[in-house]
Design an enzyme around this catalytic site. Structure first.
Site, short mmCIF file in Angstrom:
data_model
loop_
_atom_site.label_atom_id
_atom_site.label_comp_id
_atom_site.label_asym_id
_atom_site.label_seq_id
_atom_site.Cartn_x
_atom_site.Cartn_y
_atom_site.Cartn_z
N GLY A 72 33.92 36.50 32.73
CA GLY A 72 35.02 36.13 33.88
C GLY A 72 34.33 35.13 34.80
O GLY A 72 34.23 35.00 35.73
N SER A 94 36.22 31.93 34.87
CA SER A 94 36.79 31.12 35.32
C SER A 94 37.27 30.80 36.59
O SER A 94 37.65 30.01 37.02
CB SER A 94 38.20 31.30 34.35
OG SER A 94 38.59 32.62 34.61
N ARG A 95 36.87 31.63 37.38
CA ARG A 95 37.10 31.66 38.79
C ARG A 95 36.18 32.27 39.55
O ARG A 95 35.34 33.07 39.12
CB ARG A 95 38.49 32.33 38.85
CG ARG A 95 39.83 31.79 38.76
CD ARG A 95 41.13 32.50 39.01
NE ARG A 95 41.32 34.01 38.22
CZ ARG A 95 41.59 34.88 38.74
NH1 ARG A 95 41.57 35.16 39.92
NH2 ARG A 95 41.61 36.01 38.00
N ASP A 141 38.84 39.77 26.13
CA ASP A 141 39.02 40.65 26.94
C ASP A 141 37.87 41.49 27.00
O ASP A 141 37.45 42.33 26.15
CB ASP A 141 40.37 41.40 26.58
CG ASP A 141 40.51 42.68 27.55
OD1 ASP A 141 39.83 43.01 28.55
OD2 ASP A 141 41.65 43.18 27.44
N SER A 146 29.29 46.53 43.32
CA SER A 146 29.85 46.35 44.65
C SER A 146 29.17 47.09 45.89
O SER A 146 28.95 48.24 45.51
CB SER A 146 31.52 46.32 44.63
OG SER A 146 31.87 46.41 46.05
N TYR A 158 38.35 51.74 41.89
CA TYR A 158 37.30 50.40 42.11
C TYR A 158 35.62 51.01 42.28
O TYR A 158 34.90 50.54 41.61
CB TYR A 158 37.84 49.50 43.06
CG TYR A 158 37.14 48.27 43.27
CD1 TYR A 158 37.00 47.32 42.32
CD2 TYR A 158 35.99 48.15 44.24
CE1 TYR A 158 36.27 46.03 42.22
CE2 TYR A 158 35.18 46.95 44.56
CZ TYR A 158 35.49 45.81 43.43
OH TYR A 158 34.79 44.70 43.51
N LYS A 163 32.45 50.86 40.10
CA LYS A 163 31.07 50.24 40.65
C LYS A 163 29.90 51.20 40.69
O LYS A 163 28.68 50.92 40.39
CB LYS A 163 31.39 49.50 41.99
CG LYS A 163 32.54 48.39 41.66
CD LYS A 163 32.08 47.43 40.70
CE LYS A 163 32.92 45.96 40.55
NZ LYS A 163 32.71 45.28 39.52
P1 NAP Z 1 38.24 36.87 40.78
O1 NAP Z 1 38.02 35.76 41.77
O2 NAP Z 1 39.56 37.88 40.73
O3 NAP Z 1 37.76 36.34 39.30
C1 NAP Z 1 37.95 37.65 38.03
C2 NAP Z 1 37.36 36.97 36.78
O4 NAP Z 1 37.37 37.70 35.92
C3 NAP Z 1 38.14 35.75 36.35
O5 NAP Z 1 37.56 34.90 35.75
C4 NAP Z 1 39.20 36.65 35.37
O6 NAP Z 1 39.75 35.78 34.19
C5 NAP Z 1 38.25 37.40 34.80
N1 NAP Z 1 38.59 38.73 34.05
C6 NAP Z 1 39.43 39.56 34.73
N2 NAP Z 1 39.66 40.40 33.76
C7 NAP Z 1 39.09 40.28 32.71
C8 NAP Z 1 38.87 40.67 31.38
N3 NAP Z 1 39.38 42.01 31.09
N4 NAP Z 1 38.22 40.27 30.54
C9 NAP Z 1 37.43 39.14 30.79
N5 NAP Z 1 37.64 38.51 32.02
C10 NAP Z 1 38.39 38.95 33.03
O7 NAP Z 1 37.01 38.00 41.08
P2 NAP Z 1 35.59 37.75 41.93
O8 NAP Z 1 35.97 38.09 43.27
O9 NAP Z 1 35.14 36.60 41.71
O10 NAP Z 1 34.79 39.01 41.48
C11 NAP Z 1 34.06 38.95 40.41
C12 NAP Z 1 33.05 40.17 40.31
O11 NAP Z 1 32.49 40.53 41.62
C13 NAP Z 1 33.99 41.30 40.00
O12 NAP Z 1 33.17 42.31 39.18
C14 NAP Z 1 34.24 42.00 41.49
O13 NAP Z 1 34.29 43.52 41.36
C15 NAP Z 1 32.93 41.74 42.11
N6 NAP Z 1 32.74 41.75 43.60
C16 NAP Z 1 33.86 40.91 44.04
C17 NAP Z 1 33.54 41.04 45.62
C18 NAP Z 1 34.31 39.97 46.42
O14 NAP Z 1 34.33 40.14 47.73
N7 NAP Z 1 35.04 38.94 45.96
C19 NAP Z 1 33.14 41.91 46.27
C20 NAP Z 1 32.08 42.81 45.43
C21 NAP Z 1 32.11 42.79 44.10
P3 NAP Z 1 41.12 35.11 34.38
O15 NAP Z 1 41.06 33.82 35.42
O16 NAP Z 1 41.31 34.41 33.15
O17 NAP Z 1 42.02 35.98 34.74
#
Ligand code: NAP
Length: 249
Positions: free
Chosen positions: A14, A16-17, A65, A144, A157, A161
């Site tokens: 993951g 890309s973003r 995936d 998380s 979720y 986690k």
């Molecule tokens: P995000 O901005 O939504 O980015 C998600 C990334 O995961 C994207 O690159 C997406 O690819 C990829 N992805 C989604 N489903 C996938 C799959 N089945 N196989 C491979 N790649 C996949 O998320 P984020 O906020 O950066 O979160 C990253 C991690 O941190 C996650 O595990 C999330 O639970 C954890 N987290 C985030 C927060 C927060 O506040 N943001 C807090 C606690 C924990 P595409 O672009 O191609 O869809």
């Protein structure tokens, strides 16, 4: 200046973003060759790869995936062929499908468990053989703070986690003697697409409850990932490192 991840290779799911994207760039900046995955957005992934290559390291962007067991096996083969080894595995890919229990359906439960938790099994399982051969490796599973203290509307979720914590502590015990470490990185609320969905009022309310009074930035999570991936943390395993502005105290 010596780079913290010089001569290391990393696979980040993951990338890309959001947080994963920042990790790809931070790892590359610190000298690591990086492979990263994405699910659907090839254009975004290509842009991240281009930016990371500017640090003079090898970069691979692979559509895969993380919830697919067979795809994970193929991915690991491709990365080992391309980069030679896997020193750091970051299981970062994750999704949310929030709703209160009465409105949460089976599809929402299965999707979140498969992408967030089963993926960690898939990737760890297939990377393990390579790390055992190397007799070294650092696995970083992105959890998380919600997996520690729960959250209304996020039972799926939070369960995924929390599952990551039990999984990671078990792996740390299983393969510590082979030089492989496994830790959880538990972000609080970090400004990405995932948190943008929450809306301005909810974000303000969260900010008020965070001891450091602000949402975190992806870079602040990446800094901790660099630490856990580097030789600065060779005596750290089986731990949950929260990067949350004090939320999880
Ligand atoms: P995000 O901005 O939504 O980015 C998600 C990334 O995961 C994207 O690159 C997406 O690819 C990829 N992805 C989604 N489903 C996938 C799959 N089945 N196989 C491979 N790649 C996949 O998320 P984020 O906020 O950066 O979160 C990253 C991690 O941190 C996650 O595990 C999330 O639970 C954890 N987290 C985030 C927060 C927060 O506040 N943001 C807090 C606690 C924990 P595409 O672009 O191609 O869809």
């Amino acid at each position: 200046m010596t780079k913290l991840l010089q001569e290391k290779t990393a696979l980040i799911t993951g990338g890309s973003r959001g947080i994963g994207r920042d990790m790809v760039l931070s790892f590359a900046k610190q000298g690591a060759d990086v492979a990263f995955t994405y699910r659907s957005n090839a254009e975004m992934a290509g842009a991240v790869a281009k930016e990371a290559e500017q640090y003079g390291v090898k970069v691979m962007a692979i559509q895969s995936d993380a919830s697919d067991y067979t795809a994970a096996e193929e991915l690991i083969k491709e990365v080992v062929e391309g980069l030679g080894r896997i020193d750091i595995l970051v299981n970062n890919a994750g999704i949310t499908k929030d709703n209160l229990m009465l409105r949460m359906n089976e599809e929402m439960w299965d999707a979140v468990i498969n992408v967030n938790l089963k993926s960690v099994f898939n990737l760890t399982k297939h990377a393990m053989r390579t790390m055992l051969k190397q007799r070294s490796g650092s696995i970083i599973n992105v959890g998380s703070v919600v997996g520690i203290f729960g959250n209304a509307g996020q039972a799926n979720y939070a369960a995924s986690k929390a599952g990551i914590i039990g999984f990671s502590k078990s792996i740390a015990k299983e393969v510590g003697s082979r030089g492989i470490r496994c830790n959880v990185l538990a972000p609080g609320f970090i400004a990405t697409d995932m948190t943008e969905e929450l809306g301005e009022d909810t974000i303000k309310a969260y900010e008020a409850s965070i001891p450091l009074k602000t949402l975190g930035k992806p870079q602040q999570v990446s800094d901790a990932a660099v630490f856990l991936g580097s030789d600065m943390s060779t005596y750290v395993t089986g731990q949950v490192l929260s990067v949350c502005g004090g939320m999880s105290m």
